[in-house]
Every structure is written in C-alpha cells, then in structure tokens.
Write a protein that holds these residues in place. Structure first.
Motif, PDB file in Angstrom:
ATOM      1  N   VAL A 116      28.588  26.620  42.524  1.00 30.35           N
ATOM      2  CA  VAL A 116      29.057  27.821  41.842  1.00 30.35           C
ATOM      3  C   VAL A 116      29.589  29.047  43.103  1.00 30.35           C
ATOM      4  O   VAL A 116      28.647  28.999  44.321  1.00 30.35           O
ATOM      5  N   ALA A 117      30.486  29.826  42.820  1.00 28.57           N
ATOM      6  CA  ALA A 117      30.763  30.754  43.467  1.00 28.57           C
ATOM      7  C   ALA A 117      31.173  32.232  42.757  1.00 28.57           C
ATOM      8  O   ALA A 117      31.445  31.787  41.555  1.00 28.57           O
ATOM      9  N   SER A 118      31.137  33.297  43.335  1.00 30.23           N
ATOM     10  CA  SER A 118      31.750  34.364  42.738  1.00 30.23           C
ATOM     11  C   SER A 118      32.728  35.125  43.849  1.00 30.23           C
ATOM     12  O   SER A 118      31.967  35.330  44.961  1.00 30.23           O
ATOM     13  N   THR A 119      33.711  35.684  43.470  1.00 32.66           N
ATOM     14  CA  THR A 119      34.567  36.524  44.432  1.00 32.66           C
ATOM     15  C   THR A 119      34.927  37.665  43.892  1.00 32.66           C
ATOM     16  O   THR A 119      35.260  37.757  42.462  1.00 32.66           O
ATOM     17  N   THR A 120      35.141  38.536  44.495  1.00 32.19           N
ATOM     18  CA  THR A 120      36.021  39.831  44.207  1.00 32.19           C
ATOM     19  C   THR A 120      36.749  40.424  45.097  1.00 32.19           C
ATOM     20  O   THR A 120      36.826  40.186  46.201  1.00 32.19           O
ATOM     21  N   LEU A 121      37.945  41.096  44.447  1.00 29.85           N
ATOM     22  CA  LEU A 121      38.910  41.668  45.206  1.00 29.85           C
ATOM     23  C   LEU A 121      39.583  42.692  44.513  1.00 29.85           C
ATOM     24  O   LEU A 121      39.514  42.820  43.143  1.00 29.85           O
ATOM     25  N   GLY A 122      40.070  43.760  45.235  1.00 23.78           N
ATOM     26  CA  GLY A 122      41.048  44.851  44.833  1.00 23.78           C
ATOM     27  C   GLY A 122      42.332  44.352  44.954  1.00 23.78           C
ATOM     28  O   GLY A 122      42.795  43.772  45.941  1.00 23.78           O
ATOM     29  N   PHE A 123      43.169  44.998  43.929  1.00 22.70           N
ATOM     30  CA  PHE A 123      44.529  44.541  44.065  1.00 22.70           C
ATOM     31  C   PHE A 123      45.436  45.701  43.398  1.00 22.70           C
ATOM     32  O   PHE A 123      44.757  46.467  42.826  1.00 22.70           O
ATOM     33  N   VAL A 124      46.615  45.761  43.755  1.00 22.17           N
ATOM     34  CA  VAL A 124      47.625  46.580  42.856  1.00 22.17           C
ATOM     35  C   VAL A 124      48.853  45.674  42.429  1.00 22.17           C
ATOM     36  O   VAL A 124      48.959  44.457  42.837  1.00 22.17           O
ATOM     37  N   GLY A 125      49.372  46.076  41.486  1.00 19.25           N
ATOM     38  CA  GLY A 125      50.784  45.332  40.926  1.00 19.25           C
ATOM     39  C   GLY A 125      51.693  46.107  40.291  1.00 19.25           C
ATOM     40  O   GLY A 125      51.370  47.316  40.105  1.00 19.25           O
ATOM     41  N   ARG A 126      53.103  45.613  40.301  1.00 23.25           N
ATOM     42  CA  ARG A 126      53.984  46.333  39.807  1.00 23.25           C
ATOM     43  C   ARG A 126      54.794  45.229  39.037  1.00 23.25           C
ATOM     44  O   ARG A 126      55.109  44.275  39.493  1.00 23.25           O
TER      45      ARG A 126
END
Length: 180
Positions: A116-126
């Motif tokens: 098992v794994a957990s990942t996080t990230l920040g992002f923007v979108g248009r």
C-alpha cells in the motif's frame, strides 16, 4: 475516522503483491504526477475522453471498489465508491472542454508500506470550455494506492480544489516536475 492503514488495506479480491516499484517511473509518486500531467490533460485535437481507456494505467477497472472524492466532480455527487462510475462521471466535462491543462506546485510526498502507498501533490489547472469560458483552479490531491499484479492502482482518492484567477497560475501550467 479510520487510520491510513485501514483505508489502504487491500480490498476483498485483492491479492497482496510486494513486487510493485518503490522508486522510478512506476512508483506511486511518479504515477500520481503522470495521472495529473498526462491522464487528465486534454488538447483540442485529442480524441474523445473515455475514462476506461485513458485512465486504465492508474485504476483497476476489474476491482472497482474504493473511495473516490473530488469537490469539483461534475453531476449530483462528489463521492463515489466505484472507480469506473467515478471516472465515467468526468467524461462529459472532459469532452466539453477545448483544453484541460495542469501544472504541479509543491507539497509532494510518498509513503510506502509493502503493498500500500499514499501520495500527495499540489497542482493547478485550467479548463477552457468549448464556448470559451475558462475555469482556473488550485488544488491538492491525495491518492491511496494498492499493489495489484505488480502494478500500483488507485483505490482511494481525495481531491480538493478552489477557483482562482487564470493569470495567477499561468506561469505554472505545463510544469510537471516533482519538487519539494
């Protein structure tokens, strides 16, 4: 509230498989990056977005149970317990867009524990709709992964985004580097 290990525990029908990569292009954090930067991207000339085709690298569409939440989800609900239904819910929005572009911000992290794994990230979108309307957003994503037949697959998903002015994210769009 359930603890992370309880949320990420393999579901019924999932065999524990400790052969999934912990680093490199097929590791959970790199897959999370690709999920945003390739999976959800759309250009005007792209073929129709069909979730089961475009996103099969990231989701196990034969064992679809899990928890999938996105506050930007179109339709009547933001919470799904079936990845195939969750994904199909995005098809109309994607196909009604001229383009969908993303960029990564900060806050990237990966926790691994066997299968098992957990990942996080920040992002923007248009997102630019076919009628020219533009929706810009800043967001955070946390994915819970389970190892299935040597491949990481998303089993839990929590995405939260808020609307921003398009010019505030213009210099980040298209940037997909995983930086701290």
């Amino acid at each position: 509230m359930l603890a992370l290990p309880a949320l990420l525990a393999p579901a019924a029908g999932f065999a524990a498989d400790k052969d999934c990569p912990a680093s490199g292009s097929e590791s959970p954090l790199e897959l999370h990056r690709d999920w945003i930067m390739e999976g959800w991207e759309r250009r005007e000339a792209d073929p129709a977005f069909v979730f089961a085709t475009k996103m099969q690298r990231y989701y196990d569409l034969t064992h679809t149970e899990g928890v999938f939440y996105d506050n930007f989800a179109p339709g009547q609900t933001q919470l799904f317990t079936d990845s195939a239904r969750y994904g199909a819910n995005w098809e109309d929005l994607q196909n009604a867009a001229r383009s969908v572009r993303h960029g990564l911000t900060s806050g990237h992290d990966q926790l691994l524990d066997g299968n098992v794994a957990s990942t996080t990230l920040g992002f923007v979108g248009r997102l630019e709709r076919l009628n020219g309307e533009v929706l810009a957003f800043d967001g955070r994503s946390q994915l819970g992964w389970t190892c299935r037949d040597g491949n990481w697959k998303i089993r839990q998903e929590l995405n939260y985004a808020w609307v921003v002015e398009p010019e505030t994210i213009a210099d980040v769009l298209g940037k997909g580097e995983l930086t701290p």
